[in-house]
Structures are given as structure tokens and as C-alpha cells.
Design a protein around this motif. Sequence first.
Motif, PDB file in Angstrom:
ATOM      1  N   MET A  59      -1.957   2.496   5.424  1.00  0.00           N
ATOM      2  CA  MET A  59      -2.920   1.310   5.933  1.00  0.00           C
ATOM      3  C   MET A  59      -4.106   2.088   6.203  1.00  0.00           C
ATOM      4  O   MET A  59      -5.166   1.378   6.341  1.00  0.00           O
ATOM      5  CB  MET A  59      -2.147   0.856   7.117  1.00  0.00           C
TER       6      MET A  59
ATOM      7  N   SER B  62      -9.437   6.354   1.319  1.00  0.00           N
ATOM      8  CA  SER B  62     -10.039   6.220   2.418  1.00  0.00           C
ATOM      9  C   SER B  62     -11.532   6.780   2.672  1.00  0.00           C
ATOM     10  O   SER B  62     -12.337   6.344   3.571  1.00  0.00           O
ATOM     11  CB  SER B  62      -9.229   6.800   3.650  1.00  0.00           C
TER      12      SER B  62
ATOM     13  N   HIS C  20     -12.015   5.022  -6.484  1.00  0.00           N
ATOM     14  CA  HIS C  20     -11.039   3.767  -6.048  1.00  0.00           C
ATOM     15  C   HIS C  20      -9.847   4.263  -6.497  1.00  0.00           C
ATOM     16  O   HIS C  20      -9.468   5.462  -6.879  1.00  0.00           O
ATOM     17  CB  HIS C  20     -11.698   2.522  -6.857  1.00  0.00           C
ATOM     18  N   SER C  21      -8.725   3.460  -6.416  1.00  0.00           N
ATOM     19  CA  SER C  21      -7.282   3.675  -6.549  1.00  0.00           C
ATOM     20  C   SER C  21      -7.160   4.411  -7.885  1.00  0.00           C
ATOM     21  O   SER C  21      -6.171   5.283  -7.988  1.00  0.00           O
ATOM     22  CB  SER C  21      -6.652   2.582  -6.563  1.00  0.00           C
TER      23      SER C  21
ATOM     24  N   GLN D   3     -11.840   1.176   5.436  1.00  0.00           N
ATOM     25  CA  GLN D   3     -12.753   0.294   4.851  1.00  0.00           C
ATOM     26  C   GLN D   3     -13.354  -0.783   5.622  1.00  0.00           C
ATOM     27  O   GLN D   3     -14.521  -1.098   5.477  1.00  0.00           O
ATOM     28  CB  GLN D   3     -12.271  -0.379   3.663  1.00  0.00           C
ATOM     29  N   LEU D   4     -12.277  -1.475   6.354  1.00  0.00           N
ATOM     30  CA  LEU D   4     -12.906  -2.489   7.097  1.00  0.00           C
ATOM     31  C   LEU D   4     -13.395  -2.135   8.351  1.00  0.00           C
ATOM     32  O   LEU D   4     -14.232  -2.996   8.977  1.00  0.00           O
ATOM     33  CB  LEU D   4     -11.521  -3.549   7.418  1.00  0.00           C
TER      34      LEU D   4
ATOM     35  N   ALA E 285      -6.560   3.507   4.556  1.00  0.00           N
ATOM     36  CA  ALA E 285      -7.583   3.479   3.484  1.00  0.00           C
ATOM     37  C   ALA E 285      -8.134   1.945   3.811  1.00  0.00           C
ATOM     38  O   ALA E 285      -9.384   1.716   3.953  1.00  0.00           O
ATOM     39  CB  ALA E 285      -7.069   3.465   2.210  1.00  0.00           C
ATOM     40  N   LYS E 286      -7.062   0.905   4.117  1.00  0.00           N
ATOM     41  CA  LYS E 286      -7.746  -0.292   4.190  1.00  0.00           C
ATOM     42  C   LYS E 286      -8.404  -0.520   5.683  1.00  0.00           C
ATOM     43  O   LYS E 286      -9.527  -0.881   5.714  1.00  0.00           O
ATOM     44  CB  LYS E 286      -6.550  -1.287   4.208  1.00  0.00           C
ATOM     45  N   GLN E 287      -8.045   0.277   6.559  1.00  0.00           N
ATOM     46  CA  GLN E 287      -8.355   0.147   8.188  1.00  0.00           C
ATOM     47  C   GLN E 287      -9.624   0.913   7.955  1.00  0.00           C
ATOM     48  O   GLN E 287     -10.689   0.317   8.651  1.00  0.00           O
ATOM     49  CB  GLN E 287      -7.417   1.043   8.797  1.00  0.00           C
TER      50      GLN E 287
ATOM     51  N   GLU F  17       0.778  -1.293  -0.055  1.00  0.00           N
ATOM     52  CA  GLU F  17      -0.044  -0.194   0.020  1.00  0.00           C
ATOM     53  C   GLU F  17       1.023   1.305  -0.010  1.00  0.00           C
ATOM     54  O   GLU F  17       0.597   2.155  -0.738  1.00  0.00           O
ATOM     55  CB  GLU F  17      -0.976   0.079   1.310  1.00  0.00           C
TER      56      GLU F  17
END
Lengths: 213, 253
Positions: free
Chosen positions: B124, B215, B175-176, B130-131, B126-128, B98
Motif C-alpha cells: 500500500m 514509491s 513505474h511498475s 503517491q497520494l 507506493a499508493k499512499q 497491490e
Amino acid sequence: MSTSTISLDHVVAWLARFRELVTEQQSYLTELDSAIGDADHGANMVRGMNAVVEKVGAAPATAADELLKSVGMTLVTSVGGAAGPLYGTLFLRMGVSAGPVAELDGAAFGAALRAGLDGVVARGKAEAGDKTMFDAINPALDAWDAAVAGGADIAAAASAALAAAEKGRDSTEPLVARKGRASYLGERSTGHLDPGATSSTLLFQALADTVTS
Amino acid sequence: MIGIVVVSHSPALAQAAVDLALEMVGETPPAIAIAAGAGEGITGTDAVKVAQAIDEVASGDGVLVFMDLGSAVLSGTMATEFMTTSDEVRLTDAPFVEGLIAAVVLANAGAALDDVDREARAAMGAKQSQLSDREDGASVPENTAVDSSPDVIPSSVASAAITVEETLINPDGLHSRPAAAIVQALAGIDATATIADVTTGKGPVRANSLIGIMSLGAKKNDVVAFSATGAAAQQAIDMLVTMTREGFGELAS
């Protein structure tokens, strides 16, 4: 042989003996590393020491610093695993400490090893009880220094250092690893000797074998 | 432009991570060098190779070094003793994949070492975000939100900002790839822009942050607010509106 100094020939013989020992114990080191690491410590040390012995044999050094730095750089570029930068740092810093001399007395050799260990600690941020090579080398150097300060010859100092290294190595078995790949295992890393402490003990066994034979 | 070094135990892993990151940028990517493997197909790292890679990509603007784990970190720190460049070299604790993607995008936009490092380390988030959404609806990570960023917009200036709202029409929202396109597009414009998702209430985040934009997790049909200040604020807003209405080039033709 009762000697009061360590010559370049001793250092070369020490390295050759260390190569023999890690080769003999390659599968044991790998077995220890497969329990708590990535199962490459035996192969990595053998590859590194083969390269060292070849390098040292190809171009005989005339000074301790040159010899030890060459050993360190060879380990850095040939080992691959964490042992590369760690053992590499040990020998590089030993070289800096030893300086351009043809032989070292017990105090100077002990000081060189201590400088090497300080470098390893700075590199790996390990402390006593982290289940690393520090746990074997640090007590070995304490024993070496005490023996030399008490007037022991090199052989007696090496013998005392080996005994302390073995004791230190064995003390790693119940410890929880806090450094390196083993630290990912947490509590599951207990009940196994640390591979780095084990190979470091071979370094002192090689030294004892070299100066007493 | 800063240089980037990727240190890994595995040449295949490093190459794949670099390839993934390069998909985000155009024809003239930043200088990236890989130092992976211990030679002869052996898994591992080599501090001398890392030092050579650093020297190879150093061009005066600094070098950011990504490492996977374990000996890669030891070799990275040791390499700083062997390198010959006088460039500033930063070993980043950013997540490998990432962080590298975020860094390549921002480096390509000409950002300075500090900014690229900060963006990578926040990757990290963005993932954190999202989840964590699924459970507690946590908002965007602090380090990419405008409120805590070093280039926070003072409210006095923000009040003079140009703001427009647009509805996202492309299938996958921000998105990305659209996020990278926005970062790239804003790179040459003298404006400070932010993006918020009005529909979900997330943001605002800095529009020059790939990770910040991602994010938001903004989806198709979400209404987003673009806000900009600075000399070329209107230009920035016009461009963002155009890109959004064109679906970031992702609409089926």
C-alpha cells in the motif's frame, strides 16, 4: 415426549427441521442481511442445509461424531458466505466433543454445542455484543446448561434455550456491528436484527420443535 | 520458489488480479492457484477449495495466501486445518491487488516467504506515498525504506558502496514495469542495491523491492542514484545504468 437423551435420529430430525425453518424464513433472513450485509444469508443457509439433509440422508451415520463432522464439512463446502466456515466450525467441533456415541445426554449435548461455539469464537474472534450469532447462541447455551443442571428434561432445556436465544437475538437490534460485512456500516448497522443471530435462533427453535413434538 | 494462493468471493476478480500480476513477469511465473467462488457460479469462498489450492502450489518453499475480505479470511484460516502439506503457509494481510503484484514479482525472483510477505504487506506504501505527496510531501513508506528494513546497510559498508547517478529518459519513469524489471534483473546478482531519487530527495529504497521503487514516484528527467555493495556491486551498477540508458525498453523506436 419426555426424553433424557438426544439420539442420532433426533439430530437428523433437528437438521431437517432447521432446513425447513431457514427455507420458510429465507426471504426474511435475506432481508435482514440486505439491511446490513450482502443479502445472501437466506440463500446461503438454504443451500447449505439442503446439501446437509441430502448428505445425511444418503449415508446414515452410526455415530454422533461422524454425523456432526459430515454436517460441518458439507456446510463449509456449500454455503459460500461467512456462515460456511462459522456454522461449519460449530458442527465440526460439536462432533469432536460428542465423540463416537449413539446418543448424548443433556450435559454432553450442551458440552458439544459449547465446544462448537468456542470454535466459532476462535474462528470469527467475536465477543458478546458484537452483533453476531454469538449473541444468540451463548445465552441459549447458558440457559440449556442451567436447565440441565437443575434436572430439566431435554424438552424443557430446549425450550429454555430457545427463549434465551430469542432474547439474545432481539438484543442485537440496537447494537453496532463489529464483525463481518456489517461492520463496514458502523453506526448504520443499528436498528436491524443480526442475520446470523436470527438464523442461530432458528437452530434452537428447530431443536425445541424436534424434542417436544 | 514459493507458491501463491489467491482466495476471492469472485472467480473473475481473482483471475483478473492474477492476470494483472502475471503481466509483470516472464515465461516461468511462480506457481499460483486460485480458490474463488462457492461453485456453480455462486459468489463466496470454500475452505476445502482453499486447502486444495494450498496443497497444489506447495513445493517446499512455503505458500503465501491472499484473500479479499470477509469469509475469504475465515475460509483461509480454516483451510490451514484441512491442508495436507507440511510447507509453511502464511495468510497475508497485504492489499489484494497491490500485494499480489508485488509478491508475484518478488517470488519470481526467487525470494523467500518472509521477504515476499513483507514486500506484499508494504504494497500500500507506493499508493499512499503517491497520494500523500500532493498535500504533505510525505516520504517513502517506512517499511520499504532502507533505514528500517531488516537488511539495512550499515554506514561502514555504505561508505564503500559504488554509487552512480543517471537521468531517467523513459517517458513514465520508474513505474511498475521498470521497477519489476529491476527487481528481476538484480535477483541473481550477489549485491545489495538501493535507489534514491536525487531530484526529489526521496529514498533510498531497496532496489529489490518493487513497491519501494514505485514509491519513489521517480519521473522522466529525474536524476536517480544507484548504490550497491557486495561482491558483484559493480555488475549490479553496470546493469542498472544500462537498463536506465536503454529507457527500460520503453523508448519509441
